[in-house]
Design a protein around this motif. Structure first.
Motif, mmCIF file in Angstrom:
data_model
loop_
_atom_site.group_PDB
_atom_site.id
_atom_site.type_symbol
_atom_site.label_atom_id
_atom_site.label_comp_id
_atom_site.label_asym_id
_atom_site.label_seq_id
_atom_site.Cartn_x
_atom_site.Cartn_y
_atom_site.Cartn_z
ATOM 1 N N GLN A 301 38.353 42.905 32.133
ATOM 2 C CA GLN A 301 39.293 41.799 31.948
ATOM 3 C C GLN A 301 40.220 42.023 30.759
ATOM 4 N N GLU A 302 39.668 42.495 29.655
ATOM 5 C CA GLU A 302 40.497 42.752 28.480
ATOM 6 C C GLU A 302 41.525 43.844 28.763
ATOM 7 N N LYS A 305 44.418 42.303 30.582
ATOM 8 C CA LYS A 305 45.263 41.497 29.697
ATOM 9 C C LYS A 305 46.206 42.371 28.877
ATOM 10 N N SER A 306 45.717 43.523 28.438
ATOM 11 C CA SER A 306 46.520 44.356 27.543
ATOM 12 C C SER A 306 47.361 45.397 28.271
ATOM 13 N N SER A 310 48.585 40.562 34.944
ATOM 14 C CA SER A 310 47.633 39.456 34.900
ATOM 15 C C SER A 310 47.603 38.677 36.203
#
Length: 331
Positions: A301-302, A305-306, A310
């Motif tokens: 998930q991280e 996001k980066s 999304s």
């Protein structure tokens, strides 16, 4: 006339002329206007205000054109000749060639079809290069393709399966529900074959009759168990633990290899055997190359996001490749 008299005459004339002028002015200011009363009672005319000419208002400015934004859910067009573009449009070109089979229409469709085949061939070639040497992708790591090697694996797996069945037979038995149908009769010898592993077989007759050749002389007559177990088809087979827990193996006729496999699955599902013991019964050279333990959705998930999108969850392939490799290596 002497100079003094001339001067006196001139002076007198000027004086009289001045006096008449003053008197006439006084008559106009007072004597002739005495009926108007005292000056503080007089209403003087109010000064006329100069009214400015109203200027016409300028025309209203034209509103600025509103910025047109595409709807949020509109999918951008696919890149021409990409796999997504071909997937969406190839059929339309085929329909155009069929409905109007001109040389140009047919050639256009055939060109695009050839492009699709070439892309598939390129992908297959790249897949061979990507798989080779990677134990998580190469099926040779799990099961070799050579006949002599697969025969050896099958033999070893069979030995492990026999040992495990004998272990399960020490703590579980088989309940066999049958009726007087032909299907039940053909299942009887396969059920009997399980006795070689040490399984105790409890045959339960639905109609109170023995099997055709009386293979199970100690059969039981059903007293409501079939209804409790929601049996719809006969024959039906259950693996039963020592504490009376019924685990279904199947409702219907099964061959011996399928029955053995289902028996082991039922035992594994109830933790009567360990996962390691069960994996040894698989004819595979390596069962430790599964990606499932390494890749969990919560861990990525991280990264989305980066580095990713999304909305779709898409991550650039090169970035995702580095992430997967790091997880495999335990980093």
């Amino acid at each position: 006339m002497n100079l003094g008299k001339v001067s006196l005459l001139v002076f007198s004339t000027l004086f009289l002329a001045s006096g008449n002028s003053v008197a006439n002015e006084a008559d106009n200011r007072w004597l002739n206007r005495k009926a108007e009363g005292w000056f503080w009672y007089e209403k003087f005319a109010e000064p006329i205000e100069e009214v400015e000419e109203e200027k016409p208002l300028p025309p209203p400015a034209a509103p600025a054109p509103a910025e047109v934004k595409p709807p949020h859910n509109v999918t951008p067009p696919k890149a021409p000749f990409s796999s997504a573009w071909l997937r969406e449009n190839l059929k339309a070109y085929m329909d155009a060639a069929i409905d109007n089979p001109t040389v140009e229409n047919v050639r256009t469709f055939l060109y695009l079809q050839r492009l699709s085949l070439d892309k598939a061939e390129d992908f297959a070639s790249a897949s061979e290069m990507a798989v080779q040497g990677d134990p998580y992708l190469d099926e040779l790591t799990r099961r070799p393709s050579s006949t002599f090697a697969t025969q050896k694996l099958d033999y070893v797996a069979g030995q492990e399966r026999t040992k495990l069945l004998e272990k399960v037979a020490q703590s579980a038995g088989i309940f066999f529900f049958y009726d007087d149908s032909e299907l039940s009769e053909v299942q009887v010898p396969i059920i009997k074959a399980l006795e070689r592993y040490g399984f105790a077989i409890v045959a339960v007759s639905i109609n109170g009759k023995p099997t055709k050749n009386n293979e199970f002389p100690d059969y039981k007559t059903d007293s409501g168990h079939s209804q409790l177990l929601d049996i719809k088809t006969y024959p039906s087979t259950f693996l039963v633990s020592a504490d009376g827990k019924f685990e279904p193996m199947g409702q219907g006729v099964m061959a011996l290899p399928e029955m053995v496999q289902r028996l082991l699955i039922a035992a594994s599902r109830n933790n009567w055997i360990t996962a390691e013991e069960y994996n040894k019964t698989k004819p595979l050279a390596n069962t430790e190359t599964s990606l499932t333990p390494h890749l969990q959705s919560t861990d990525v998930q991280e990264l989305i996001k980066s580095q990713g999108n999304s909305e779709t969850g898409f991550i650039d392939p090169s970035i995702l490749h580095q992430y997967i490799r790091s997880k495999i290596k335990g980093q």
